[in-house]
Design an enzyme around this catalytic site. Structure first.
Site, PDB file in Angstrom:
ATOM      1  CB  VAL A 139     -13.599   8.061 -46.222  1.00  0.00           C
ATOM      2  CG1 VAL A 139     -14.110   8.229 -44.908  1.00  0.00           C
ATOM      3  CG2 VAL A 139     -12.639   8.615 -46.475  1.00  0.00           C
ATOM      4  CE1 TYR A 187      -4.335  11.942 -40.543  1.00  0.00           C
ATOM      5  CE2 TYR A 187      -4.913  13.178 -42.543  1.00  0.00           C
ATOM      6  CZ  TYR A 187      -4.970  12.493 -41.513  1.00  0.00           C
ATOM      7  OH  TYR A 187      -6.356  12.669 -41.531  1.00  0.00           O
ATOM      8  CE  LYS A 205      -7.200   8.997 -39.527  1.00  0.00           C
ATOM      9  NZ  LYS A 205      -8.547   9.144 -39.116  1.00  0.00           N
ATOM     10  CB  SER A 230      -8.954   5.877 -41.322  1.00  0.00           C
ATOM     11  OG  SER A 230      -9.416   7.627 -41.190  1.00  0.00           O
ATOM     12  CE1 TYR A 241     -11.783   8.157 -38.344  1.00  0.00           C
ATOM     13  CE2 TYR A 241     -13.252   7.426 -39.273  1.00  0.00           C
ATOM     14  CZ  TYR A 241     -12.132   7.080 -39.092  1.00  0.00           C
ATOM     15  OH  TYR A 241     -11.181   7.291 -39.644  1.00  0.00           O
TER      16      TYR A 241
END
Lengths: 306, 306, 306, 306
Positions: free
Chosen positions: D258, D188, D64, D61, D240
């Site tokens: 992760v 993605y 991102k 992630s 998150y």
């Protein structure tokens, strides 16, 4: 019928997993879980009972059927602007649905809905007067003037009723409560604390099994259409998020209370009250449901049967 | 009965607010909203119809009743480890409940539940074989070999079925789907695209009104207990978050489809199919519901009546 | 600095879309929306102001910063067993999160969290004593003994505070409130009703911009670590579900109140108070936010700048 | 600085509770949890490292941040019509929020948001072309042409990526995805599978610590304002539903993956990359967070410090 009831009673006595007595109302927590009773009233007035059918218990949420009936008499279809008529898919005391739907409870049998119904029948009166009216109606239905409110239970509920107070204040914040919140809650907690035994309760529900008219005396309580609608709400929402399960297993309109009672009606056949204090996880009488399941198996009274 | 149906049909013709034809499936969006049909089958096989009762329409979610019946035949009560049996209180395509309950759909009639049911009956087969089995079963129930799948509708659904694809992948992420997601979706979309007319549909549902046995031929489809349970699920969940409303107004177990059809059963009395393409806000046939309400008023067939 | 503030003030005077004055507290609804004030205090004590910087306004939720500071002093990290420290993604008065997380509020700045914080500092005292303590602390921080509670606002809040009463009773139902709900609410509503002007407020927040120590007098209020943590909570949660927007546009830790005030701190630079009664949809001062955005553009004080 | 890093590294080696390696992507599940690395790049290009700082890991992630930067370059503020900028209060793969907000993801760092961002930069291109563009940008930022995608990880993600497929189809059902869902997901999953070591990652993030300009080469990547805004989103949403916790404990904008990596920026001071594969319950690197907490304690780099 007596044989059937005795057989069910014997079967229930054997059960070791009897559920858990409601413990969030201290006064209810001390009830002996080994009790069991069942009464069936037929249209000619014959009443068959088994077990502790003369023992009083707290009817709790079963009272919601009676206040709903009163409210429909007073407000007619206007009641549905105060409360919806869909199953909620949530526990009886959930507040999530209220926030998502601007304070309007999904149905009259979840706690928020019943509080709104109580508010709707108070018509500017004091709690005492409203309670007198509700109690009078229940006595009339059961044809028994001895039915009373258990003050100890009522006080116990008021002291520990933060969740219901939260629901009431939440609705009040959306201007959905017309009377002082304390008055509405006082009335609500007291009418949940009506004490009845299975015989009285089965008699009180008889009109719903016979299209709104008590078949013993021929007194019409509500119109056939209204009676059917109350029954449909009982089936759809009478056991909270266990209503689907109850319809699936029992197949009769019914309303449970955390005191361990269930009132069920077999249209055209009979009114049935059952009581056993131990509850399943959702808060419905465990043995009560199992006993009704057996009764329907014996009698074929499911509303889904030909 | 013919008079009643004709009167209802005449009444429906007058209605100007006919709801809105489902527009999210392009192939359904072009159906003429002015159509209306109703068929009633009695236990002796007599079939009364009114309106466009020979016109084929897409049964859509009504097919879920037939796959549920097949799945219960194959898995028995083990099916309930795949899908629940409580009303959801949510729209038919909601995914919120799935996240809150670890991918287990609340009941077999919301889309997620029906997808799980379809997956459960595929038993390692290809979509074609599973579809053949479903179609064969529907033809058997309706005693009509001409019933077919409308390929155009199926393709139209697949192309626009992102929401259902999302539901299926979501369940798959919880290991709740045993076959390739594309296969399950293909089977699901195709079985929703079965075309039937009101006469065929009413015949196909007859076994549910007579405790699991088709009274015309005496063929037993399912046991009385299973038949009652399927009916209870139809009543509790057959109209999504409009199920309470349908039970309240109509009082019969029923299952709607976004094609505008409704299958309803009056236990011990009749099987009824009604069709009108315009939907209410929740996605149930608007005139269909109103017509059933009138029919019950005329016949007194409510399961809540004495 | 005075030039910058005057320029901002002139710019704000031109704005026609000034948001909406909070109307759910009657006493706040009658405040003139055309007011605007801003004060900046530098570490040497220099105070620059523009607009109505001597006009008192109701600090409302800004008070939550002060009670959080007191609570951390009393309970230390034990406070985090009463309240979380994550942004909620929900409106300031949402109850949904409470139900999903067993009555534990997500952070100390949503209403439920602030009520829990107030409860945690009461330590068995009466509301009067707790309020005296809070007020004394705010006076000490601002070095101004004239700061008072506006009784009219407090009473107005109590009368209309059903939503907060609902939150408090909800938490109480999970045994998360140690004092009588009425006492906690009384204290909460009163401490929200503290009246301050921009000068006083900017002084009161100065310690947070300088690692916990008031740089004018050299008095240490909290440790550097605690000061940074309070600031991080202000940034993450200080503007409810508009916190991300505020961080994005302004880039300073800040806490807003529905009275139209915002306290913001620029670490190592200054403490800033701004006030304009009109609120945006989320409940944060519209011009207040825009003024801070301009101030940061002029000064480069963003905590995300090199 | 080297001493500080070595001390942290020694401290981390002692820790026995190292969290749990992500197990839902098979290819990540087999990484040795005992690894640890940290790199700090200062504005003059000096790079200090400790531990396995040359070992490649899957950035997941963290990618991102780079696609968000590309998307803001392509769409500017128009991007915010595709995705919000508020913390979600929900896990990284929650779908509940999507249903409540008509398919619009709350921020660019939850999975749904990142999928929408990837879709927004594809501009009609094939996945291969889009991936080449992303990879080229990351190589440019890190000034290292050797950076590659780990095809095994990408394929592993595609095979097990039902949850992300569900999110993508859900958004597509609201017409929020412009390219074929499979193309968007392919892009993605691949861009999450970029492999980097701590040195490369720290270099790639340097521009964010210096107002958008790489201070080593003086190359401006984005404007100061945009750089600050990206940083604010990292702080608010980068971990998150553990973002509040990270801001509270570390006090720096950061983005976790992760794979166990975290990229953090100390505005005006340094860019920091840390890696340790074991994750906490929320999915952020356990030792990575603890190491950053120690680093900030030693350096005082908190953005909330004076």
């Amino acid at each position: 019928m007596q044989d059937i009831l005795d057989e069910i009673s014997a079967e229930m006595r054997k059960r070791t997993d009897r559920g858990t007595v409601a413990n969030y109302i201290p006064q209810l927590a001390c009830v002996d879980p080994n009790q069991f009773a069942m009464s069936v009233v037929l249209p000619d007035g014959q009443t068959f009972s088994t077990g502790d059918a003369d023992t009083l218990f707290s009817i709790q949420s079963i009272s919601k059927v009676f206040t709903l009936t009163i409210a429909l008499g007073k407000l007619g279809d206007h009641l549905w602007s105060h409360v919806g008529r869909e199953p909620s898919g949530d526990p009886f005391n959930s507040i999530v649905q209220l926030e998502h739907e601007q304070g309007k409870p999904r149905n009259p049998f979840i706690n928020a809905g019943a509080i709104a119904v109580v508010d709707s029948i108070m018509s500017g009166h004091q709690p005492k007067e409203s309670l007198a009216e509700i109690l009078e109606f229940v006595r009339f239905l059961a044809n028994d003037k001895s039915i009373c409110i258990d003050e100890k239970v009522a006080r116990s509920e008021i002291e520990t009723g933060h969740r219901n107070a939260s629901l009431a204040h939440f609705m009040a914040s959306f201007d959905r409560i017309s009377h002082p919140v304390e008055h509405v809650l006082g009335t609500y907690f007291h009418h949940c604390s009506i004490s009845m035994n299975c015989k009285q309760l089965a008699h009180a529900g008889l009109f719903l099994a016979f299209d709104g008219t008590n078949p013993i005396y021929g007194t019409r309580v509500v119109s056939p259409e209204r009676s059917r609608r109350i029954s449909s709400l009982m089936l759809m929402c009478g056991h909270y998020d266990g209503s689907g399960e109850f319809a699936f297993r029992v197949g009769l309109p019914g309303k449970s209370g955390v005191g361990g009672g269930i009132l069920a009606v077999a249209p055209g056949e009979a009114s049935i009250a059952v009581w056993s204090p131990g509850l399943d996880k959702i808060g419905n009488s465990k043995l009560g449901t199992e006993a009704l399941e057996l009764l329907v198996k014996h009698t074929g009274w499911s509303i889904f049967a030909k």
